[in-house]
Design an enzyme around this catalytic site. Structure first.
Site, PDB file in Angstrom:
ATOM      1  N   LYS A  67      -3.718  56.805 -69.084  1.00 40.94           N
ATOM      2  CA  LYS A  67      -2.678  55.984 -68.394  1.00 40.94           C
ATOM      3  C   LYS A  67      -3.168  55.550 -67.271  1.00 40.94           C
ATOM      4  O   LYS A  67      -3.535  56.167 -66.425  1.00 40.94           O
ATOM      5  CB  LYS A  67      -1.492  57.077 -68.150  1.00 40.94           C
ATOM      6  CG  LYS A  67      -0.538  56.230 -67.531  1.00 40.94           C
ATOM      7  CD  LYS A  67       0.683  57.211 -66.860  1.00 40.94           C
ATOM      8  CE  LYS A  67       1.583  56.248 -65.924  1.00 40.94           C
ATOM      9  NZ  LYS A  67       2.487  57.157 -65.325  1.00 40.94           N
ATOM     10  N   GLY A 112       9.377  57.076 -59.032  1.00 42.86           N
ATOM     11  CA  GLY A 112      10.168  57.864 -58.363  1.00 42.86           C
ATOM     12  C   GLY A 112      11.487  57.446 -57.621  1.00 42.86           C
ATOM     13  O   GLY A 112      11.999  58.133 -57.252  1.00 42.86           O
ATOM     14  N   ALA A 121       8.341  55.076 -65.769  1.00 43.31           N
ATOM     15  CA  ALA A 121       8.448  55.075 -64.295  1.00 43.31           C
ATOM     16  C   ALA A 121      10.285  54.442 -63.862  1.00 43.31           C
ATOM     17  O   ALA A 121      10.407  53.482 -64.503  1.00 43.31           O
ATOM     18  CB  ALA A 121       7.505  54.071 -63.414  1.00 43.31           C
ATOM     19  N   GLY A 122      10.696  55.042 -62.804  1.00 43.21           N
ATOM     20  CA  GLY A 122      11.835  54.567 -62.513  1.00 43.21           C
ATOM     21  C   GLY A 122      13.130  55.170 -63.045  1.00 43.21           C
ATOM     22  O   GLY A 122      14.129  54.721 -62.598  1.00 43.21           O
ATOM     23  N   ASN A 141       8.850  61.613 -65.021  1.00 46.13           N
ATOM     24  CA  ASN A 141       8.534  62.923 -64.183  1.00 46.13           C
ATOM     25  C   ASN A 141       9.571  63.331 -63.301  1.00 46.13           C
ATOM     26  O   ASN A 141      10.262  64.436 -63.647  1.00 46.13           O
ATOM     27  CB  ASN A 141       7.265  62.589 -63.679  1.00 46.13           C
ATOM     28  CG  ASN A 141       6.632  63.783 -63.146  1.00 46.13           C
ATOM     29  OD1 ASN A 141       5.229  64.013 -62.923  1.00 46.13           O
ATOM     30  ND2 ASN A 141       7.259  64.918 -62.864  1.00 46.13           N
ATOM     31  N   THR A 142       9.744  62.472 -62.320  1.00 43.08           N
ATOM     32  CA  THR A 142      10.502  62.962 -61.148  1.00 43.08           C
ATOM     33  C   THR A 142      12.008  63.327 -61.687  1.00 43.08           C
ATOM     34  O   THR A 142      12.658  64.179 -60.689  1.00 43.08           O
ATOM     35  CB  THR A 142      10.473  61.796 -60.065  1.00 43.08           C
ATOM     36  OG1 THR A 142       9.110  61.641 -59.873  1.00 43.08           O
ATOM     37  CG2 THR A 142      11.417  62.273 -58.842  1.00 43.08           C
TER      38      THR A 142
END
Lengths: 257, 65
Positions: A96, A157, A184-185, A206-207
């Protein structure tokens, strides 16, 4: 079902492994998400620390594929060297590729990204580039050898969801045959469902799971949302319209006025 | 000689990167290495002779997003 460099998961959730309250909760979240691929990273390890070795044992026990990242890299050289180290440590040619251009938004430096993608693709890597929804940059990444594109939904994040649904929809239409992952986001399962409803092939997050009050339950919620969104896209959603259109047939209604 | 190991000064006696890793206690560990910003594959570590002031990076698996 989209294949990412020949790998076609039943569940196209790419789950990050950072920021969980404990290794046990990470493991439970991965299991409940049904994710077949998790993202991992590399960091300096002192001789006295066994942290990296313990983490790697945990991931191997989960029996999932790993997608190492080049998080935190700001230059082509850093990203390429990190990718080379990751290939050796993790035993995979998947990478990645993140080349960060700006620290407030962690927006990719797409110029450096294309250069790094070319170097790594030429060296046999299977590059998953973290990019923006810019379709010209997307074309350059494909020219450089990438076979997957991973546009951001919003800054890493931030949990804002899809900042530019128009741009992501345009990207989907422009690259109908390229596996596309929103990376992301993402903050909520509904964001993931929205991306899948647009026809995206996967979600990397992830977050939103790791920092939820109950990460394992949230992981399952994302899995369900991704499945729902994919099913909805395949089922060909209706177009939105401005005015009402009665769903109950008007014909034959009793005249009672 | 003095190296910079993961950013911190480190005195070592060893001559090659492989010897340095053993001396520092990394033997048998899953790590990757770079010297002065360039990746050094595990199979090449015994061929890389270190010099005073070399920057050595030793990295291991870590959580990531």
């Amino acid at each position: 079902m989209a294949a990412f460099y020949g790998f076609a998961p039943d569940n196209p959730l790419f789950l990050g492994t950072a920021q969980y309250p404990s290794p046990a909760i990470l493991a439970e979240a991965v299991r409940r998400s049904g994710a077949e691929v998790v993202t991992v990273s590399l960091r300096r390890e002192s001789a006295g620390s066994g942290a990296g070795q313990a983490f790697w044992s945990l991931i191997r026990e989960l029996g999932v594929k790993v997608l190492p990242n080049t998080a935190g890299c700001h230059t082509v050289k850093e990203a390429v060297t990190t990718a080379q180290m990751a290939r050796e440590v993790f035993g995979t040619d998947w990478i990645k590729l993140e080349v960060i251009g700006e620290d407030d938004t962690l927006q990719p430096d797409v110029i450096a990204l294309v250069e790094a993608a070319r170097i790594l693709s030429d060296d046999g890597f299977k590059v998953f580039p973290y990019t923006t929804e810019d379709i010209v940059v997307g074309s350059r990444l494909l020219d450089a050898g990438c076979e997957v594109l991973m546009p951001w939904g919003a800054p890493i994040g931030s949990g804002r969801g899809l900042n530019n649904p128009y741009g992501l929809r345009t990207m989907r239409q422009h690259f109908p045959d390229i596996p596309l992952v929103v990376d992301a986001g993402i903050g909520l399962p509904s964001h993931a469902a929205q991306a899948m409803e647009l026809g995206y092939d996967g979600i990397l997050l992830n977050t939103a799971v790791a920092k939820a009050g109950d990460p394992a339950a949230m992981a399952e919620a994302f899995a369900l949302a991704i499945r729902a969104g994919r099913l909805a896209f395949a089922a060909q959603p209706i177009e939105a319209r401005d005015m009402a259109a009665p769903s109950t047939p008007v014909m034959g209604k009793a005249f009672l006025a | 000689m003095t190296l910079l190991l993961n950013g911190a000064p480190q005195e070592i006696a060893a001559g090659t990167l492989a010897e340095a890793l053993a001396e520092l206690g990394y033997a048998g560990r899953v790590v990757a290495t770079a010297v002065n910003g360039d990746f050094v594959p595990a199979r090449k570590r015994a061929e890389v002779t270190l010099k005073d002031g070399d920057r050595i990076e030793v990295v291991a698996p870590m959580q990531g997003g």
